[in-house]
Design a protein around this motif. Structure first.
Motif, PDB file in Angstrom:
ATOM      1  N   HIS A   1      19.755 -33.101 -72.452  1.00  0.00           N
ATOM      2  CA  HIS A   1      21.100 -32.861 -72.970  1.00  0.00           C
ATOM      3  C   HIS A   1      21.099 -31.591 -73.809  1.00  0.00           C
ATOM      4  CE1 HIS A   1      23.086 -36.543 -71.693  1.00  0.00           C
ATOM      5  NE2 HIS A   1      21.863 -37.032 -71.726  1.00  0.00           N
ATOM      6  N   ALA A   2      22.177 -30.828 -73.680  1.00  0.00           N
ATOM      7  CA  ALA A   2      22.291 -29.559 -74.398  1.00  0.00           C
ATOM      8  C   ALA A   2      22.621 -29.799 -75.870  1.00  0.00           C
ATOM      9  CB  ALA A   2      23.365 -28.690 -73.752  1.00  0.00           C
ATOM     10  N   VAL A   3      21.879 -29.112 -76.731  1.00  0.00           N
ATOM     11  CA  VAL A   3      22.216 -29.010 -78.149  1.00  0.00           C
ATOM     12  C   VAL A   3      22.162 -27.521 -78.482  1.00  0.00           C
ATOM     13  CG1 VAL A   3      21.411 -31.306 -78.782  1.00  0.00           C
ATOM     14  CG2 VAL A   3      19.838 -29.397 -78.920  1.00  0.00           C
ATOM     15  N   TYR A   4      22.938 -27.110 -79.464  1.00  0.00           N
ATOM     16  CA  TYR A   4      23.076 -25.682 -79.765  1.00  0.00           C
ATOM     17  C   TYR A   4      22.647 -25.374 -81.190  1.00  0.00           C
ATOM     18  CZ  TYR A   4      25.463 -25.157 -75.359  1.00  0.00           C
ATOM     19  OH  TYR A   4      25.739 -25.144 -74.013  1.00  0.00           O
TER      20      TYR A   4
ATOM     21  N   ASN B   1      42.396 -37.949 -73.009  1.00  0.00           N
ATOM     22  CA  ASN B   1      42.634 -36.614 -72.486  1.00  0.00           C
ATOM     23  C   ASN B   1      41.366 -35.766 -72.437  1.00  0.00           C
ATOM     24  OD1 ASN B   1      42.389 -36.486 -75.218  1.00  0.00           O
ATOM     25  ND2 ASN B   1      44.282 -35.368 -75.592  1.00  0.00           N
ATOM     26  N   ASN B   2      40.197 -36.425 -72.432  1.00  0.00           N
ATOM     27  CA  ASN B   2      38.900 -35.757 -72.346  1.00  0.00           C
ATOM     28  C   ASN B   2      38.611 -34.869 -73.554  1.00  0.00           C
ATOM     29  OD1 ASN B   2      37.057 -36.531 -70.464  1.00  0.00           O
ATOM     30  ND2 ASN B   2      37.127 -34.610 -69.325  1.00  0.00           N
TER      31      ASN B   2
ATOM     32  N   LEU C   1      30.124 -26.945 -79.187  1.00  0.00           N
ATOM     33  CA  LEU C   1      29.406 -26.719 -77.934  1.00  0.00           C
ATOM     34  C   LEU C   1      28.566 -27.928 -77.549  1.00  0.00           C
ATOM     35  CD1 LEU C   1      30.374 -23.763 -78.542  1.00  0.00           C
ATOM     36  CD2 LEU C   1      28.368 -23.067 -77.250  1.00  0.00           C
ATOM     37  N   THR C   2      27.889 -28.540 -78.516  1.00  0.00           N
ATOM     38  CA  THR C   2      27.078 -29.720 -78.214  1.00  0.00           C
ATOM     39  C   THR C   2      27.969 -30.879 -77.760  1.00  0.00           C
ATOM     40  OG1 THR C   2      25.375 -29.041 -79.801  1.00  0.00           O
ATOM     41  CG2 THR C   2      25.399 -31.359 -79.150  1.00  0.00           C
TER      42      THR C   2
ATOM     43  N   ALA D   1      30.923 -34.352 -72.117  1.00  0.00           N
ATOM     44  CA  ALA D   1      31.931 -34.806 -71.160  1.00  0.00           C
ATOM     45  C   ALA D   1      32.172 -33.746 -70.109  1.00  0.00           C
ATOM     46  CB  ALA D   1      33.236 -35.118 -71.885  1.00  0.00           C
ATOM     47  N   ARG D   2      32.279 -34.172 -68.867  1.00  0.00           N
ATOM     48  CA  ARG D   2      32.628 -33.254 -67.800  1.00  0.00           C
ATOM     49  C   ARG D   2      34.061 -32.791 -68.019  1.00  0.00           C
ATOM     50  NH1 ARG D   2      31.182 -34.415 -61.698  1.00  0.00           N
ATOM     51  NH2 ARG D   2      29.319 -34.900 -62.864  1.00  0.00           N
TER      52      ARG D   2
END
Length: 195
Positions: A46-49, A107-108, A135-136, A141-142
């Motif tokens: 998973h991306a973390v910034y 609403n995502n 960003l994280t 969510a897509r």
């Protein structure tokens, strides 16, 4: 009246030893069974910034499955590892920040409820801290439509990458902050690192 039938086995008052014929159970000899699940849980990246020289850097962190919405955010709040810090990565998020709740709205939009420590940071540090979380969280969510921040259940107005805070009418939620609101903090060439 209930009738019971026997199954042909005698009953004992104490445990007894039963001889099992050879070959019924395979020999283990401490060898793993082919096709058996590993002892460690499965993980996913998973991306973390984090930040390097004031710009955002994406790290792919392995997290144990199942991964819930708060896991990448809590991983981010833990900060860079000592090795990552030696490579110049840092976090603008103040120590002691905690995720109280995180939800994916209809609403995502991702809503992040944080403790008061996060909202004490100001100026450029606040902009960078917000960027890290936006960003994280957007990576959770897509087709994320942005991130809203809450303190004690109240939506908070926070700055975008230019330090601008959009004003809202009383009773309205702030505009969700999106990844493209922080283009000022993106390097010209994307920087990625696998932790």
């Amino acid at each position: 009246m209930i009738a019971t039938t026997g199954c042909g086995l005698p009953t004992d008052d104490a445990p007894s030893r039963v001889e099992v014929p050879a070959g019924v159970f395979p020999e283990r000899n401490n060898q793993p069974v082919v096709g058996a699940a590993p002892d460690t849980p499965t993980t996913s990246l998973h991306a973390v910034y984090f930040l390097r020289d004031g710009l955002l850097v994406e790290l792919q962190r392995p997290l144990a499955a199942p991964v819930f919405l708060d896991a990448p955010l809590n991983n981010l709040l833990a900060g860079p590892t000592p090795a990552e810090a030696e490579n110049g990565l840092e976090s603008a998020i103040p120590a002691g920040t905690e995720v109280v709740d995180v939800q994916l709205l209809r609403n995502n939009v991702v809503s992040i409820h944080l403790n008061e420590v996060f909202f004490e940071v100001e100026g450029a540090q606040r902009v960078r801290a917000v960027a890290q979380l936006v960003l994280t969280a957007s990576a959770l969510a897509r087709d994320s439509q942005g991130v809203l921040f809450f303190l004690d259940g109240v939506a908070q107005l926070l700055p975008d990458g230019a330090g601008t805070i959009a004003q809202v009418q009383p009773g309205e939620l702030p505009r969700a902050l999106r990844v493209d609101d922080f283009s000022e903090l993106m390097p010209l060439t994307p920087l990625r690192s696998v932790s």
